[in-house]
Design an enzyme around this catalytic site. Structure first.
Site, PDB file in Angstrom:
ATOM      1  N   PHE A  34       0.776  -1.067   0.094  1.00 49.20           N
ATOM      2  CA  PHE A  34      -0.157  -0.124   0.028  1.00 49.20           C
ATOM      3  C   PHE A  34       0.865   1.255  -0.106  1.00 49.20           C
ATOM      4  O   PHE A  34       0.528   2.350  -0.506  1.00 49.20           O
ATOM      5  CB  PHE A  34      -0.902   0.037   1.145  1.00 49.20           C
ATOM      6  CG  PHE A  34      -0.219   0.285   2.661  1.00 49.20           C
ATOM      7  CD1 PHE A  34       0.205  -0.324   3.498  1.00 49.20           C
ATOM      8  CD2 PHE A  34      -0.351   1.802   3.047  1.00 49.20           C
ATOM      9  CE1 PHE A  34       0.759  -0.112   4.597  1.00 49.20           C
ATOM     10  CE2 PHE A  34       0.218   2.112   3.985  1.00 49.20           C
ATOM     11  CZ  PHE A  34       0.754   1.182   4.735  1.00 49.20           C
ATOM     12  N   LYS A  35       2.051   1.242   0.193  1.00 47.28           N
ATOM     13  CA  LYS A  35       3.045   2.385   0.533  1.00 47.28           C
ATOM     14  C   LYS A  35       3.319   2.950  -0.975  1.00 47.28           C
ATOM     15  O   LYS A  35       3.411   4.021  -0.922  1.00 47.28           O
ATOM     16  CB  LYS A  35       4.239   2.017   1.090  1.00 47.28           C
ATOM     17  CG  LYS A  35       3.839   1.717   2.800  1.00 47.28           C
ATOM     18  CD  LYS A  35       4.988   1.613   3.498  1.00 47.28           C
ATOM     19  CE  LYS A  35       4.830   1.431   4.875  1.00 47.28           C
ATOM     20  NZ  LYS A  35       4.415   0.185   5.251  1.00 47.28           N
ATOM     21  N   ASP A  36       2.956   2.333  -2.040  1.00 47.09           N
ATOM     22  CA  ASP A  36       3.008   2.821  -3.343  1.00 47.09           C
ATOM     23  C   ASP A  36       2.101   4.069  -3.266  1.00 47.09           C
ATOM     24  O   ASP A  36       2.490   4.851  -4.065  1.00 47.09           O
ATOM     25  CB  ASP A  36       2.725   1.800  -4.344  1.00 47.09           C
ATOM     26  CG  ASP A  36       3.685   0.763  -4.844  1.00 47.09           C
ATOM     27  OD1 ASP A  36       4.789   1.337  -4.684  1.00 47.09           O
ATOM     28  OD2 ASP A  36       3.549  -0.516  -4.729  1.00 47.09           O
ATOM     29  N   ALA A  60       3.736   6.898  -1.583  1.00 50.10           N
ATOM     30  CA  ALA A  60       4.997   7.271  -2.222  1.00 50.10           C
ATOM     31  C   ALA A  60       4.845   7.854  -3.456  1.00 50.10           C
ATOM     32  O   ALA A  60       5.541   8.897  -3.843  1.00 50.10           O
ATOM     33  CB  ALA A  60       5.783   6.256  -2.073  1.00 50.10           C
ATOM     34  N   THR A 100       8.123   0.645   3.003  1.00 49.10           N
ATOM     35  CA  THR A 100       8.481   2.202   2.654  1.00 49.10           C
ATOM     36  C   THR A 100       9.518   2.155   1.572  1.00 49.10           C
ATOM     37  O   THR A 100       9.310   2.903   0.560  1.00 49.10           O
ATOM     38  CB  THR A 100       8.554   2.951   3.839  1.00 49.10           C
ATOM     39  OG1 THR A 100       7.433   2.983   4.775  1.00 49.10           O
ATOM     40  CG2 THR A 100       8.834   4.346   3.334  1.00 49.10           C
TER      41      THR A 100
END
Ligand SMILES: *Cc1c(COP(=O)(O)O)cnc(C)c1O
Length: 427
Positions: free
Chosen positions: A106-108, A111, A139
């Site tokens: 999900f950090k896409d 970011a 991350t």
């Protein structure tokens, strides 16, 4: 919209300044001065809108002083260019699959949004930026991929040696170019502490124009609220309970922000591994961090979650208000493996160890008449050895990650020693 520091000692700043500075000098977190309210009409017609359109409505007021609306639309369309489906795992239980982006976690979302905001601010600033980021696993990969080849931006990633999965390490250490990886003989909290110290270090700030990409950065945090709308729009239920496997508490507090802005979330469940400071806090109001314990859900191995002040800020510092919206649930490593196994046996759905904590927390807390959705925060292939341990047999790596696994790791190994880190940066 201005952003204030949760410690109250640094001045309020614009969105742009908050993004570039990342962290106020008083070591608080940036937080919006007011929470916009979305119209009922918007909330009731979510299913007519694309994820980028939802993102536009959600973020517009936060960014309007610094990003023109047409630019915001463009950034969102580029950043949110993958699907986020809510998949039914069993009756009344859905998985919100946040792993269809380039680094399978999900950090896409955050970011990619941050990278494009900084890229845009950088166009007009014309000064090179160094992004410093500590990662517990996901991350770093998301940031590396998000910023790869963005002109005028260098990225330095710190990760705890031996505490990220093989696939995660490959994502951190194989891009090259403007991406550098530092392997620290310590924990994620050690990495995070070094990054925080660097931001306050005059020697470093004189030489480098630092920015951060951690979940503390407002441009990572705010867009994470978008997929809560995206998830709820796909469900046909008035009483939706959302379970979030949590570590640094950026993800779940972004969900709580969505609820404050008008999204209909019945309540939240925070799933935790043995690093259970928040579930303990939710029981008795005592915030009492303990040393970090390594677990199979390593992206959640955070003992002192940075976003706790945002949870407080969202609820006017009222403990009773917080406990009205969220409950906590903790799983041991053994329970995590058991849940991964029982879930695949009963439903055929393969959970990663983080999603497993979301799923189990949801099942434990869901009442009759409620629909549950948990955030599946990463693809299981990022944690293959844990999946194999849970299933008790080898599991094939999906073809899409095989290439990556063949690439050569390049990382700079240091002790858990700030001075080593500093001299590397200043070199
Ligand atoms: C980062 C991460 C988490 C924890 O999210 P927080 O915002 O830190 O609470 C959970 N699962 C995965 C796979 C992650 O990468």
């Amino acid at each position: 919209m201005k952003f204030y520091s949760t410690n109250g000692k640094s001045p309020s700043v614009s969105f742009k300044e908050a993004v570039i500075k990342s962290l106020p000098k008083d070591r608080g977190l940036y937080f919006p001065e007011s929470i916009p309210q979305l119209s009922t009409d918007f909330i009731n017609t979510l299913s007519d809108k694309s994820i980028a359109e939802i993102g536009f409505e959600v973020l517009r007021e936060f960014t309007s002083e610094d990003i023109p609306e047409s630019k915001l639309q463009e950034i969102l369309e580029e950043a949110l260019n993958f699907e986020i489906p809510a998949v039914e795992v069993e009756k009344n239980i859905y998985s919100l699959e946040l792993y269809h982006g380039p680094t399978y976690a999900f950090k896409d979302v955050g970011a990619r949004f941050l990278a494009r905001c900084l890229g845009y601010f950088n166009e007009t600033e014309n000064k090179e930026v160094t992004i410093l980021v500590a990662t517990s696993g996901d991350t770093g990969g998301a940031v590396a991929s998000g910023f790869y080849n963005v002109p005028g931006v260098n990225v330095v990633i710190l990760y705890p040696s031996g505490k990220v999965s093989d696939l995660q390490e490959k994502q951190l250490t194989t891009l090259g170019g403007n991406i550098e990886a530092i392997e620290v003989k310590g924990t994620f909290d050690d990495c995070q502490a070094m990054v925080k110290q660097a931001f306050l270090d005059e020697d470093i700030n004189q030489k480098l124009n630092l920015s951060s990409a951690n979940s503390i950065n407002i441009a990572r945090w705010l867009p994470q609220s978008i997929y809560y709308y995206e998830g709820i729009k796909q469900l046909d239920s008035e009483k939706v309970v959302v379970a979030v496997p949590s570590g640094n508490y950026g993800n779940i507090t972004a969900g709580m922000l969505a609820k404050k802005m008008g999204l209909k979330v019945h309540r939240f469940i925070a799933g935790s591994n043995a690093n259970d400071v928040v579930p303990r806090y939710l029981l008795n109001g005592l915030y009492d961090p303990k040393p970090t314990i390594p677990t199979y859900s390593n992206a959640m191995d955070v003992s002192d979650p940075s976003n706790h002040p945002r949870m407080l800020a969202l609820h006017d510092q009222q403990f009773e208000s917080i406990t009205g919206h969220i409950q906590g649930y903790t799983l041991t490593d053994k329970q995590t493996l058991d849940v991964m196994k029982s879930c695949v046996e009963q439903t055929n759905y393969v959970l990663d160890p983080h999603g497993a904590i979301g799923y189990a927390s949801l099942k434990a807390g869901l009442n009759d008449g409620e629909t549950g959705i948990f955030l599946e925060t990463a693809h299981y292939s990022k944690f293959l050895s844990t999946v194999e341990k849970a299933f008790g047999n080898p599991v094939m790596l999906p073809a899409f990650v095989e290439d990556l696994m063949k690439r050569k790791k390049v990382a700079h190994l240091i002790d858990n020693d700030y001075n080593q880190f500093k001299s590397y940066l200043l070199d």
